[in-house]
Scaffold this active site. Structure first.
Site, PDB file in Angstrom:
ATOM      1  N   ASP A 262      33.042   9.476  28.781  1.00  0.00           N
ATOM      2  CA  ASP A 262      32.521   9.745  27.435  1.00  0.00           C
ATOM      3  C   ASP A 262      31.009   9.846  27.412  1.00  0.00           C
ATOM      4  OD1 ASP A 262      35.262   8.408  27.022  1.00  0.00           O
ATOM      5  OD2 ASP A 262      34.780   9.418  25.132  1.00  0.00           O
TER       6      ASP A 262
ATOM      7  N   GLN B  72      47.215   6.696  25.966  1.00  0.00           N
ATOM      8  CA  GLN B  72      46.867   8.102  26.239  1.00  0.00           C
ATOM      9  C   GLN B  72      47.468   8.574  27.569  1.00  0.00           C
ATOM     10  OE1 GLN B  72      44.797   5.855  24.991  1.00  0.00           O
ATOM     11  NE2 GLN B  72      43.183   6.735  23.739  1.00  0.00           N
TER      12      GLN B  72
ATOM     13  N   LYS C 256      37.297   5.188  29.040  1.00  0.00           N
ATOM     14  CA  LYS C 256      38.352   4.397  28.392  1.00  0.00           C
ATOM     15  C   LYS C 256      38.481   3.004  28.978  1.00  0.00           C
ATOM     16  CE  LYS C 256      40.343   5.237  25.605  1.00  0.00           C
ATOM     17  NZ  LYS C 256      39.864   4.757  24.257  1.00  0.00           N
TER      18      LYS C 256
ATOM     19  N   ARG D 159      40.974  13.851  20.319  1.00  0.00           N
ATOM     20  CA  ARG D 159      40.232  12.809  21.030  1.00  0.00           C
ATOM     21  C   ARG D 159      39.867  13.341  22.413  1.00  0.00           C
ATOM     22  NH1 ARG D 159      43.089  13.230  24.925  1.00  0.00           N
ATOM     23  NH2 ARG D 159      42.011  11.436  25.804  1.00  0.00           N
TER      24      ARG D 159
HETATM   25  O1  MRU Z   1      39.709   7.167  22.956  1.00  0.00           O
HETATM   26  P1  MRU Z   1      39.851   8.495  23.618  1.00  0.00           P
HETATM   27  O2  MRU Z   1      41.268   8.908  23.840  1.00  0.00           O
HETATM   28  O3  MRU Z   1      39.027   9.564  22.954  1.00  0.00           O
HETATM   29  O4  MRU Z   1      39.211   8.280  25.060  1.00  0.00           O
HETATM   30  C1  MRU Z   1      39.108   9.376  25.914  1.00  0.00           C
HETATM   31  C2  MRU Z   1      38.577   9.042  27.275  1.00  0.00           C
HETATM   32  O5  MRU Z   1      38.211   7.933  27.555  1.00  0.00           O
HETATM   33  C3  MRU Z   1      38.440  10.195  28.242  1.00  0.00           C
HETATM   34  O6  MRU Z   1      38.624   9.745  29.550  1.00  0.00           O
HETATM   35  C4  MRU Z   1      37.038  10.798  28.112  1.00  0.00           C
HETATM   36  O7  MRU Z   1      36.740  11.096  26.784  1.00  0.00           O
HETATM   37  C5  MRU Z   1      36.885  12.024  28.934  1.00  0.00           C
HETATM   38  S1  MRU Z   1      37.846  13.382  28.332  1.00  0.00           S
HETATM   39  C6  MRU Z   1      37.531  14.724  29.291  1.00  0.00           C
END
Ligand code: MRU
Length: 338
Positions: free
Chosen positions: A237, A196, A248, A46
């Site tokens: 993202d 996370q 997130k 992820r």
């Molecule tokens: O649901 P996830 O764990 O994939 O979410 C990840 C995030 O929100 C991170 O902050 C984002 O992808 C940036 S990672 C460098």
């Protein structure tokens, strides 16, 4: 870092299963692209850059299928598979970006030798991984210039080595500042519902010898009011054309708090996370997760049967709340006007 989130093993992809962290370090080897799609969906791998790499690897694994057909037909099938892979998680632009780089290799191939094409596909997937490592280093260098000796930084979710092919985005800034001799402390939001921050960010920071304090998400306001936080740095993202940031769920709240308490709010990202085809944050597709991720934890039911649940995995932080974007190319001001 003494781990890699993904690597090639022959015709397979080997993935660090992040759902098992922090208690177990388990790698799974996948020789079927559908298993890699599940791995992305379940958050075994992820983080936006990492799922871009995983998407590319998934197409490479799919290309290994033994088929008895013309290369032209095989290319059509691979393009269909690529489309399936792109849709596993909708919010991070990197997934489609990584897969599209492989699709371009497939479309550009004019020969009639499947093994040769397979080789080119793996080369491109490997190049995406290698490039990400370099991008992370550059983000780290550019961001570290903003960090003072003795700073305490709050972060949300995990934008570290576990989320990328290198040393991370938000956490790259912290690792690089530390390597420059600066003393840095971190507050990690636990990041409900999938933790996370608690499971991943605190794990990797501790492994790297960084002073980290874990807090529940609802404690961020208090620690900012107590003056404990000098800066907030998060990953993202997708950043829309107008600068709005998807990250997130909970990031928006942290950005509002940061403004209220006069704490700079930085977003760290590689160029591949900017999406100029999406005008504003309101246009970014937001993934909704299974309600069971909120109503259960560790196999224990934590909410009444039948309760209604709303579970967006990401939220949008408007550009006006961003102090600056830290990218591989430099630091660009956001809309907070500081
Ligand atoms: O649901 P996830 O764990 O994939 O979410 C990840 C995030 O929100 C991170 O902050 C984002 O992808 C940036 S990672 C460098």
């Amino acid at each position: 870092m003494n781990f890699t989130v993904i690597e090639r093993v022959g015709k397979k992809a080997k993935i660090l299963d992040q759902t098992q962290l922090p208690t177990r370090v388990v790698y799974n080897e996948y020789g079927d692209y559908r298993d890699i799609m599940q791995s992305i969906k379940k958050l075994e791998i992820r983080g936006a850059p990492a799922i871009g790499i995983a998407g590319a690897f998934a197409v490479a694994v799919a290309a290994e299928i033994d088929v008895n057909m013309e290369v032209g037909q095989y290319k059509i099938i691979l393009s269909q598979v690529a489309e399936e892979i792109k849709n596993v998680r909708p919010t991070a632009v990197n997934l489609g970006w990584g897969v599209d780089r492989i699709v371009k290799v497939i479309e550009d191939y004019k020969g009639d030798n499947m093994d040769e094409l397979r080789g080119f596909i793996w080369d491109e997937a490997g190049a995406i991984l290698d490039e990400d490592r370099i991008l992370c280093d550059k983000i780290g260098e550019n961001g570290a210039a903003l960090i003072n000796d003795g700073d305490t930084i709050l972060t949300h979710c995990n934008a570290g080595a576990l989320a990328t092919g290198g040393i991370g985005t938000a956490l790259a800034v912290i690792y690089t500042a530390k390597n420059q001799g600066k003393k840095i402390s971190v507050y990690a939001d636990e990041t409900r519902p999938l933790l996370q921050g608690a499971r991943l960010t605190s794990w990797e920071l501790m492994k790297e010898g960084i002073d980290v304090t874990l807090i529940c998400d609802n404690m961020a306001a208090m620690v900012m009011r107590q003056g404990k936080i000098d800066k907030v740095i998060v990953g993202t993202d997708r950043v829309a054309k107008n600068g709005d940031v998807a990250n997130k769920i909970g990031t928006y709240g942290v950005a509002v708090l940061a403004k209220e308490h006069n704490v700079p709010f930085y977003v760290a990202l590689p160029y591949s996370t900017f999406d100029n085809n999406i005008p504003t944050g309101d246009d970014i597709p937001i993934e909704e997760r299974d309600p069971s991720e909120i109503t259960n934890w560790g196999g224990v039911q934590t909410a009444p049967d039948g309760v209604k649940v709303y579970s967006p995995a990401f939220d949008i932080t408007p550009r006006e709340l961003v102090t600056a974007y830290i990218t591989d190319k430099g630091v660009t001001p956001g809309g907070r006007g500081e």
